[in-house]
Design a protein around this motif. Structure first.
Motif, PDB file in Angstrom:
ATOM      1  N   HIS A  17       0.828  -1.208   0.000  1.00 36.81           N
ATOM      2  CA  HIS A  17       0.000   0.000   0.000  1.00 36.81           C
ATOM      3  C   HIS A  17       0.861   1.257   0.000  1.00 36.81           C
ATOM      4  CE1 HIS A  17      -4.201  -1.060   0.111  1.00 36.81           C
ATOM      5  NE2 HIS A  17      -4.014  -1.957   1.059  1.00 36.81           N
ATOM      6  N   VAL A  18       1.850   1.258   0.873  1.00 41.56           N
ATOM      7  CA  VAL A  18       2.694   2.437   1.048  1.00 41.56           C
ATOM      8  C   VAL A  18       3.546   2.694  -0.199  1.00 41.56           C
ATOM      9  CG1 VAL A  18       4.684   3.293   2.325  1.00 41.56           C
ATOM     10  CG2 VAL A  18       2.732   2.357   3.560  1.00 41.56           C
ATOM     11  N   SER A  19       4.079   1.630  -0.779  1.00 44.34           N
ATOM     12  CA  SER A  19       4.879   1.780  -1.992  1.00 44.34           C
ATOM     13  C   SER A  19       4.037   2.368  -3.126  1.00 44.34           C
ATOM     14  CB  SER A  19       5.454   0.428  -2.409  1.00 44.34           C
ATOM     15  OG  SER A  19       6.216   0.550  -3.593  1.00 44.34           O
ATOM     16  N   LYS A  20       2.801   1.900  -3.240  1.00 42.19           N
ATOM     17  CA  LYS A  20       1.898   2.441  -4.275  1.00 42.19           C
ATOM     18  C   LYS A  20       1.560   3.900  -3.982  1.00 42.19           C
ATOM     19  CE  LYS A  20      -0.978   1.794  -7.837  1.00 42.19           C
ATOM     20  NZ  LYS A  20      -1.818   2.979  -7.834  1.00 42.19           N
ATOM     21  N   MET A  21       1.352   4.240  -2.712  1.00 46.74           N
ATOM     22  CA  MET A  21       1.102   5.630  -2.346  1.00 46.74           C
ATOM     23  C   MET A  21       2.246   6.531  -2.786  1.00 46.74           C
ATOM     24  SD  MET A  21      -0.445   5.561   1.524  1.00 46.74           S
ATOM     25  CE  MET A  21      -0.309   7.358   1.648  1.00 46.74           C
ATOM     26  N   ASN A  60      -6.426  10.880  -4.092  1.00 48.73           N
ATOM     27  CA  ASN A  60      -6.508   9.444  -3.852  1.00 48.73           C
ATOM     28  C   ASN A  60      -5.424   8.983  -2.891  1.00 48.73           C
ATOM     29  OD1 ASN A  60      -8.739   9.041  -5.497  1.00 48.73           O
ATOM     30  ND2 ASN A  60      -7.516   8.569  -7.318  1.00 48.73           N
ATOM     31  N   VAL A  61      -4.239   9.581  -3.019  1.00 46.33           N
ATOM     32  CA  VAL A  61      -3.147   9.244  -2.093  1.00 46.33           C
ATOM     33  C   VAL A  61      -3.515   9.650  -0.673  1.00 46.33           C
ATOM     34  CG1 VAL A  61      -0.755   9.747  -1.459  1.00 46.33           C
ATOM     35  CG2 VAL A  61      -1.350   9.367  -3.867  1.00 46.33           C
ATOM     36  N   VAL A  62      -4.061  10.843  -0.529  1.00 49.75           N
ATOM     37  CA  VAL A  62      -4.470  11.323   0.797  1.00 49.75           C
ATOM     38  C   VAL A  62      -5.499  10.380   1.414  1.00 49.75           C
ATOM     39  CG1 VAL A  62      -5.607  13.195   2.057  1.00 49.75           C
ATOM     40  CG2 VAL A  62      -3.945  13.730   0.252  1.00 49.75           C
ATOM     41  N   GLN A  63      -6.464   9.921   0.607  1.00 50.17           N
ATOM     42  CA  GLN A  63      -7.481   9.008   1.104  1.00 50.17           C
ATOM     43  C   GLN A  63      -6.889   7.652   1.465  1.00 50.17           C
ATOM     44  OE1 GLN A  63     -10.714   9.650   1.822  1.00 50.17           O
ATOM     45  NE2 GLN A  63     -10.239  11.786   1.346  1.00 50.17           N
ATOM     46  N   THR A  64      -5.948   7.176   0.671  1.00 52.70           N
ATOM     47  CA  THR A  64      -5.332   5.874   0.942  1.00 52.70           C
ATOM     48  C   THR A  64      -4.586   5.882   2.265  1.00 52.70           C
ATOM     49  OG1 THR A  64      -5.087   5.466  -1.441  1.00 52.70           O
ATOM     50  CG2 THR A  64      -3.743   4.125   0.035  1.00 52.70           C
ATOM     51  N   ASP A  65      -4.043   7.034   2.648  1.00 57.32           N
ATOM     52  CA  ASP A  65      -3.310   7.110   3.912  1.00 57.32           C
ATOM     53  C   ASP A  65      -4.213   6.752   5.086  1.00 57.32           C
ATOM     54  OD1 ASP A  65      -0.933   7.752   5.476  1.00 57.32           O
ATOM     55  OD2 ASP A  65      -2.056   9.502   6.150  1.00 57.32           O
ATOM     56  N   LYS A  66      -5.492   7.085   4.996  1.00 57.50           N
ATOM     57  CA  LYS A  66      -6.420   6.732   6.072  1.00 57.50           C
ATOM     58  C   LYS A  66      -6.568   5.213   6.172  1.00 57.50           C
ATOM     59  CE  LYS A  66      -9.024  10.980   5.119  1.00 57.50           C
ATOM     60  NZ  LYS A  66     -10.310  11.530   4.620  1.00 57.50           N
ATOM     61  N   ALA A 102       7.566   2.292  10.816  1.00 60.75           N
ATOM     62  CA  ALA A 102       8.294   3.020   9.785  1.00 60.75           C
ATOM     63  C   ALA A 102       7.476   3.083   8.493  1.00 60.75           C
ATOM     64  CB  ALA A 102       9.647   2.357   9.521  1.00 60.75           C
ATOM     65  N   LEU A 103       6.798   1.995   8.146  1.00 63.80           N
ATOM     66  CA  LEU A 103       5.952   1.988   6.957  1.00 63.80           C
ATOM     67  C   LEU A 103       4.802   2.980   7.088  1.00 63.80           C
ATOM     68  CD1 LEU A 103       5.771  -1.832   6.167  1.00 63.80           C
ATOM     69  CD2 LEU A 103       6.898  -0.075   4.786  1.00 63.80           C
ATOM     70  N   GLU A 104       4.206   3.030   8.265  1.00 71.10           N
ATOM     71  CA  GLU A 104       3.115   3.977   8.493  1.00 71.10           C
ATOM     72  C   GLU A 104       3.611   5.412   8.333  1.00 71.10           C
ATOM     73  OE1 GLU A 104       0.563   6.752  10.594  1.00 71.10           O
ATOM     74  OE2 GLU A 104       2.562   6.147  11.282  1.00 71.10           O
ATOM     75  N   ARG A 105       4.818   5.676   8.798  1.00 73.39           N
ATOM     76  CA  ARG A 105       5.383   7.021   8.658  1.00 73.39           C
ATOM     77  C   ARG A 105       5.686   7.334   7.190  1.00 73.39           C
ATOM     78  NH1 ARG A 105       4.508  10.734  10.416  1.00 73.39           N
ATOM     79  NH2 ARG A 105       6.519  11.787  10.474  1.00 73.39           N
ATOM     80  N   ILE A 106       6.146   6.340   6.442  1.00 82.52           N
ATOM     81  CA  ILE A 106       6.384   6.545   5.014  1.00 82.52           C
ATOM     82  C   ILE A 106       5.076   6.932   4.326  1.00 82.52           C
ATOM     83  CG2 ILE A 106       6.999   5.390   2.841  1.00 82.52           C
ATOM     84  CD1 ILE A 106       9.034   3.753   4.518  1.00 82.52           C
ATOM     85  N   GLY A 107       3.985   6.274   4.723  1.00 80.43           N
ATOM     86  CA  GLY A 107       2.679   6.633   4.194  1.00 80.43           C
ATOM     87  C   GLY A 107       2.325   8.077   4.495  1.00 80.43           C
ATOM     88  N   LEU A 121       3.482  14.606   0.299  1.00 83.55           N
ATOM     89  CA  LEU A 121       3.845  14.892  -1.088  1.00 83.55           C
ATOM     90  C   LEU A 121       2.606  15.184  -1.926  1.00 83.55           C
ATOM     91  CD1 LEU A 121       6.532  12.110  -1.679  1.00 83.55           C
ATOM     92  CD2 LEU A 121       6.973  14.552  -1.432  1.00 83.55           C
ATOM     93  N   ALA A 122       1.569  14.389  -1.707  1.00 82.68           N
ATOM     94  CA  ALA A 122       0.321  14.587  -2.446  1.00 82.68           C
ATOM     95  C   ALA A 122      -0.312  15.938  -2.106  1.00 82.68           C
ATOM     96  CB  ALA A 122      -0.646  13.447  -2.139  1.00 82.68           C
ATOM     97  N   GLN A 123      -0.239  16.329  -0.856  1.00 75.48           N
ATOM     98  CA  GLN A 123      -0.810  17.612  -0.452  1.00 75.48           C
ATOM     99  C   GLN A 123      -0.052  18.788  -1.058  1.00 75.48           C
ATOM    100  OE1 GLN A 123      -0.693  17.019   3.807  1.00 75.48           O
ATOM    101  NE2 GLN A 123      -2.829  16.374   3.867  1.00 75.48           N
ATOM    102  N   TYR A 124       1.261  18.613  -1.304  1.00 73.86           N
ATOM    103  CA  TYR A 124       2.021  19.675  -1.954  1.00 73.86           C
ATOM    104  C   TYR A 124       1.551  19.874  -3.393  1.00 73.86           C
ATOM    105  CZ  TYR A 124       5.177  18.788   1.988  1.00 73.86           C
ATOM    106  OH  TYR A 124       5.707  18.589   3.242  1.00 73.86           O
TER     107      TYR A 124
END
Length: 237
Positions: A135-139, A157-163, A199-204, A210-213
């Protein structure tokens, strides 16, 4: 979305400088993503050599951050950009900070992989690592693509996937804690998995940033602290 709005200037050199920071950001993003993917694989496959390579690659990512930051500072000092060009430079300076931290988190996962190699394989947790890792890699990939294309829909979509990732992380943490309670002998090894999941959760989270930028770059609106309790406000407006 067409990037030409950020590149039509009288100064050809200015055009090239803006193109350069976009290109270098993309290269740094690619390096960070390889770190993440390799770290996940090193953990799952107990690959000591790959884990060591991830840790070493972090130096390259750090150097890229410094180099791109210097490029952006030179543009700000010499060109005094305005409007969309200024947003681009600001967005890039913010993005490279998140990419550098993604590299740090990937290194943490790689170090946990090395620790597990020394102490013995973890009794469980690899399914969760693989699932959340995918999931995180795709994000991260989508966030980088959204930045390159200025694609707001992909960014949202990235922002939503983080949830979703946050929920899966919470579930995995509960399962790991339950397992440690049931088998105290596994505590040390399962903790390595817990730190990797963290660490994966933080990468997400950084991929979400990045998406918000992208939204800021296109609309000039900072949505980092947008509240879900304000449904009438559209972050893509």
């Amino acid at each position: 979305m067409d990037l030409s709005g950020h590149t039509h200037h009288i100064s050809r050199q200015f055009n090239m400088e803006l193109d350069d920071i976009r290109t270098h950001l993309s290269e740094m993003g690619g390096m960070a993503q390889r770190q993440v993917n390799d770290a996940i694989q090193a953990l799952i496959d107990a690959d000591q050599q790959k884990a060591e390579q991830v840790v070493q690659a972090d130096r390259t990512v750090n150097s890229m951050e410094v180099s791109i930051d210097e490029e952006c500072l030179r543009i700000l000092a010499r060109r005094q950009p305005a409007a969309s060009d200024l947003r681009l430079v600001i967005a890039v300076t913010k993005a490279i900070t998140d990419l550098e931290r993604i590299g740090d988190e990937a290194s943490k996962i790689a170090r946990q992989a090395m620790a597990l190699n020394r102490d013995g394989m973890a009794p469980r947790g690899y399914v969760e690592v693989r699932h959340i890792g995918n999931h995180v890699s795709k994000m991260l990939q989508d966030a980088l693509d959204a930045f390159a294309r200025l694609d707001i829909e992909m960014a949202l979509n990235v922002v939503q996937t983080d949830k979703t990732v946050d929920l899966e992380y919470s579930t995995a943490m509960r399962e790991m804690v339950t397992f440690m309670i049931e088998d105290p002998r596994s505590i040390t090894r399962v903790l390595n998995i817990l730190w990797s999941l963290r660490a994966l959760e933080r990468i997400g989270d950084h991929a979400r940033n990045l998406a918000q930028y992208v939204i800021y770059l296109v609309n000039g609106e900072d949505v980092r602290h947008f509240s879900e309790d304000q449904p009438d406000e559209d972050p893509a407006r």
